[in-house]
Write a protein that holds these residues in place. Structure first.
Motif, PDB file in Angstrom:
ATOM      1  N   GLU A 199       0.871  -0.954   0.153  1.00 33.36           N
ATOM      2  CA  GLU A 199       0.039   0.286  -0.227  1.00 33.36           C
ATOM      3  C   GLU A 199       0.891   0.744   0.007  1.00 33.36           C
ATOM      4  O   GLU A 199       2.280   1.323   0.186  1.00 33.36           O
ATOM      5  CB  GLU A 199      -0.674  -0.305   1.581  1.00 33.36           C
ATOM      6  N   GLY A 200       0.500   1.984  -1.220  1.00 30.05           N
ATOM      7  CA  GLY A 200       0.893   3.744  -0.756  1.00 30.05           C
ATOM      8  C   GLY A 200       2.429   3.133  -1.790  1.00 30.05           C
ATOM      9  O   GLY A 200       2.362   2.692  -2.231  1.00 30.05           O
ATOM     10  N   ARG A 201       3.454   3.735  -1.188  1.00 32.42           N
ATOM     11  CA  ARG A 201       5.276   2.980  -2.101  1.00 32.42           C
ATOM     12  C   ARG A 201       6.126   3.099  -1.165  1.00 32.42           C
ATOM     13  O   ARG A 201       6.732   3.951  -0.491  1.00 32.42           O
ATOM     14  CB  ARG A 201       4.692   4.471  -2.468  1.00 32.42           C
ATOM     15  N   PRO A 202       5.503   1.655  -0.505  1.00 31.05           N
ATOM     16  CA  PRO A 202       6.550   0.819   0.670  1.00 31.05           C
ATOM     17  C   PRO A 202       8.076   1.227   0.769  1.00 31.05           C
ATOM     18  O   PRO A 202       8.527   1.240  -0.527  1.00 31.05           O
ATOM     19  CB  PRO A 202       5.786  -0.116   1.139  1.00 31.05           C
ATOM     20  N   ALA A 222      14.968  -9.385  -5.357  1.00 28.63           N
ATOM     21  CA  ALA A 222      15.557  -8.052  -5.327  1.00 28.63           C
ATOM     22  C   ALA A 222      14.830  -7.388  -6.811  1.00 28.63           C
ATOM     23  O   ALA A 222      14.178  -6.464  -6.918  1.00 28.63           O
ATOM     24  CB  ALA A 222      16.621  -7.408  -5.372  1.00 28.63           C
ATOM     25  N   GLN A 223      14.750  -8.414  -8.244  1.00 32.50           N
ATOM     26  CA  GLN A 223      14.478  -8.296  -9.305  1.00 32.50           C
ATOM     27  C   GLN A 223      12.538  -7.963  -8.803  1.00 32.50           C
ATOM     28  O   GLN A 223      12.389  -7.040  -9.567  1.00 32.50           O
ATOM     29  CB  GLN A 223      15.244  -8.650 -10.492  1.00 32.50           C
ATOM     30  N   VAL A 224      12.529  -9.451  -7.925  1.00 33.78           N
ATOM     31  CA  VAL A 224      10.924  -9.691  -8.155  1.00 33.78           C
ATOM     32  C   VAL A 224      10.562  -8.043  -7.701  1.00 33.78           C
ATOM     33  O   VAL A 224       8.745  -7.435  -8.256  1.00 33.78           O
ATOM     34  CB  VAL A 224       9.798 -10.493  -7.637  1.00 33.78           C
ATOM     35  N   MET A 225      10.952  -8.332  -6.353  1.00 32.45           N
ATOM     36  CA  MET A 225      10.382  -6.214  -5.380  1.00 32.45           C
ATOM     37  C   MET A 225      10.526  -4.929  -6.173  1.00 32.45           C
ATOM     38  O   MET A 225       9.106  -4.828  -5.765  1.00 32.45           O
ATOM     39  CB  MET A 225      10.859  -6.623  -4.682  1.00 32.45           C
ATOM     40  N   ASN A 245       5.001  -1.056  -6.699  1.00 34.60           N
ATOM     41  CA  ASN A 245       4.942  -0.290  -6.880  1.00 34.60           C
ATOM     42  C   ASN A 245       5.678  -0.254  -4.614  1.00 34.60           C
ATOM     43  O   ASN A 245       4.893   0.588  -3.607  1.00 34.60           O
ATOM     44  CB  ASN A 245       3.237   0.630  -6.197  1.00 34.60           C
ATOM     45  N   ALA A 246       6.931   0.176  -5.033  1.00 38.18           N
ATOM     46  CA  ALA A 246       7.465   0.516  -3.690  1.00 38.18           C
ATOM     47  C   ALA A 246       8.956   1.090  -4.344  1.00 38.18           C
ATOM     48  O   ALA A 246       9.729   0.885  -5.287  1.00 38.18           O
ATOM     49  CB  ALA A 246       7.492  -0.952  -3.714  1.00 38.18           C
ATOM     50  N   THR A 247       9.708   1.026  -3.100  1.00 37.33           N
ATOM     51  CA  THR A 247      11.311   2.155  -3.506  1.00 37.33           C
ATOM     52  C   THR A 247      12.075   1.072  -2.616  1.00 37.33           C
ATOM     53  O   THR A 247      11.581   0.417  -1.896  1.00 37.33           O
ATOM     54  CB  THR A 247      11.547   3.369  -2.420  1.00 37.33           C
ATOM     55  N   VAL A 248      12.368  -0.050  -3.715  1.00 37.91           N
ATOM     56  CA  VAL A 248      13.459  -1.172  -3.421  1.00 37.91           C
ATOM     57  C   VAL A 248      15.030  -0.663  -3.837  1.00 37.91           C
ATOM     58  O   VAL A 248      14.696  -0.398  -4.507  1.00 37.91           O
ATOM     59  CB  VAL A 248      12.854  -1.968  -3.771  1.00 37.91           C
ATOM     60  N   ARG A 249      15.378  -1.316  -2.537  1.00 37.57           N
ATOM     61  CA  ARG A 249      17.550  -1.203  -2.647  1.00 37.57           C
ATOM     62  C   ARG A 249      17.371  -2.623  -2.247  1.00 37.57           C
ATOM     63  O   ARG A 249      16.358  -4.130  -1.165  1.00 37.57           O
ATOM     64  CB  ARG A 249      17.387  -0.542  -1.876  1.00 37.57           C
TER      65      ARG A 249
END
Lengths: 325, 325
Positions: free
Chosen positions: B158-161, B176-179, B183-187
């Motif tokens: 939800e939102g952009r976690p 990492a690729q899947v996440m 709609n998320a900020t992924v590192r």
């Protein structure tokens, strides 16, 4: 004033000449009428949280004084109070999770002297007035009962799940009563026949741990054991894709056996940490006598005998120890 | 036939004369074309699950034979297969969670010989045909990629976690690729510059663990470290009321430091165990080239050199080791 202090030498002692607290601008000075001993107090005495100072966070008391510019009408009121003292400015506070404030102090647990004293302070916004018909012996249970109601907030109860409350201590017996109010099949599992007898009185199912098969068939297990071994037991009881609510905090101790968490992964269990809860719901439940707390009172002691009282509270056959001025 | 066996003496060895498998009534005999080495294989060699037998559960192969009365049209098809072999009768199977079957065997992990052999068996219902345009090097990643997609099933975004994938190994780089598709900020946070360079190539944010502040500000942390210390790091990274997805399973080891779980309670963190995932989604992602798996292949070896290959896979600079017949 006198205060029950856990000091830098890791000793618990009664200090007869502890400095009287001064209220901050938005704070009240409270004189406790009843104080409750919690497992967290005992864990702090084993090093948990690295806290030193006056212990205690469960109380009902009377407001004696308020800070400058604060509303004087609080004076003389009988109150309970939430224990997290928050900044109101950090991301957690602004995000609606003030109990997780980044800069919080916690009464008798972190950065703030607790209530096991003749006097202590709390911010006015932490206080709730206690209705006249809720007596001191009931009101002092508001904080631990709120912690039990927190579980209900964190779970979604669908169908009629099988719930095990693991542990028949102070918190377990409160949680068992609260969970029994849900549309769920609830049992309390513990080690003490005399404590489980209270469940019989309340019409709550109960079993001795030694008589329970570890069938991995419970939808929800609430770990209120206060023991490092509780989580392992909970993982054997809960079904795959089930939920464990973790209430237990134990001081890190090399003697505790390491917990093998691989069952969490293999069985895709959710482990939900759970701490402080809603005071309004707890006070409302006490007001409506939805929960029996008086049966939990094992001993009463004077604050002056607090060191002995905390030792007593650590005994396995004891449920709640209350302190009085 | 030859098979890579972890035996009762806790030794990994190539057995050149292992007995050929016989298919059960509803089973296929499969000849693997590619096999993938997983961290679980390495943990089994350290005692995890107490498994003995033929290792291996990641494969793409060709059906050579099927059991009596089974559909002959499977023969010759190129397939991947889910690894849980289930009873279809227990409460978990009937309840729609067959991967948690009470009586399951698991390919190369529990009660069933694995795929690191010339031939092995799986129930026909476990098999998925591989589309022609998905080559063997891609198809062999179906199982671990499915495990990465399982996380998406278990979370509500939800939102952009803010999401941290902790670990830059085999599974971490897939997660990492899947996440990153959400709609998320992924590192991705890891310890190996050369592995994190793959994230750069994919446009996924990445940081060295030593450069990351432990600010307890991530909404979601996925522990793919495969290390007993991963959870402690995850608990320092995740925000209060945040979620940790636990992918790591480690063999119980007295050398591992005990994990202090009290932050889970204090910060009311949810810890979500996560295991096997949806093969159809993984195969679809490979088919549409939504995930780069070829860059993960560090080494190739013959099955006959499997003992060396598994030792190689345990080296910190190695991502995926593939075995070939």
């Amino acid at each position: 004033m006198q205060a029950l202090v856990f000091d830098a030498d890791n000793k618990l002692k009664l200090d007869p000449n502890y400095q009287d607290p001064q209220p901050g601008v938005d704070e009240a000075v409270i004189r406790p009428l009843r104080m409750g001993v919690c497992a967290t107090d005992l864990e702090i005495c084993r090093g948990y949280m690295g806290f030193t100072g006056v212990l205690g966070h469960e109380f009902v008391g009377v407001v004696e004084q308020v800070g400058k510019k604060s509303a004087k009408d609080w004076i003389g009121k009988r109150v309970v109070g939430t224990i997290n003292c928050v900044c109101g400015k950090c991301d957690m506070c602004r995000g609606g999770l003030p109990e997780h404030c980044r800069d919080r102090t916690v009464l008798g647990i972190a950065g703030r002297d607790g209530c096991f004293a003749d006097l202590f302070t709390l911010p006015l916004r932490n206080l709730l007035e206690v209705p006249e018909h809720v007596d001191d012996d009931h009101a002092v249970f508001t904080e631990p009962l709120a912690a039990a109601y927190q579980i209900v907030r964190q779970l979604t109860i669908e169908g009629r799940p099988f719930v095990t409350v693991l542990g028949d201590g102070r918190l377990g017996l409160l949680c068992a009563q609260v969970m029994s109010q849900l549309n769920a099949t609830v049992r309390c599992v513990g080690k003490h026949t005399d404590k489980l007898a209270l469940c019989e009185k309340w019409g709550v199912k109960h079993r001795l741990l030694e008589d329970v098969g570890m069938r991995a068939d419970q939808d929800i297990v609430v770990d209120c054991t206060g023991s490092a071994s509780g989580l392992g037991t909970a993982m054997r009881m809960v079904r795959p894709r089930g939920k464990i609510v973790l209430k237990t905090t134990v001081a890190p101790n090399a003697k505790n056996p390491p917990v093998d968490l691989s069952p969490l992964v293999v069985h895709e269990i959710q482990l939900i940490g759970s701490r402080c809860g809603p005071f309004t719901e707890a006070l409302s439940a006490l007001s409506q006598q939805k929960v029996d707390v008086l049966s939990l009172i094992s001993r009463r002691a004077k604050l002056a005998d607090g060191v002995d009282a905390l030792n007593t509270a650590a005994q396995p056959d004891i449920v709640k120890v209350l302190l009085e001025p």
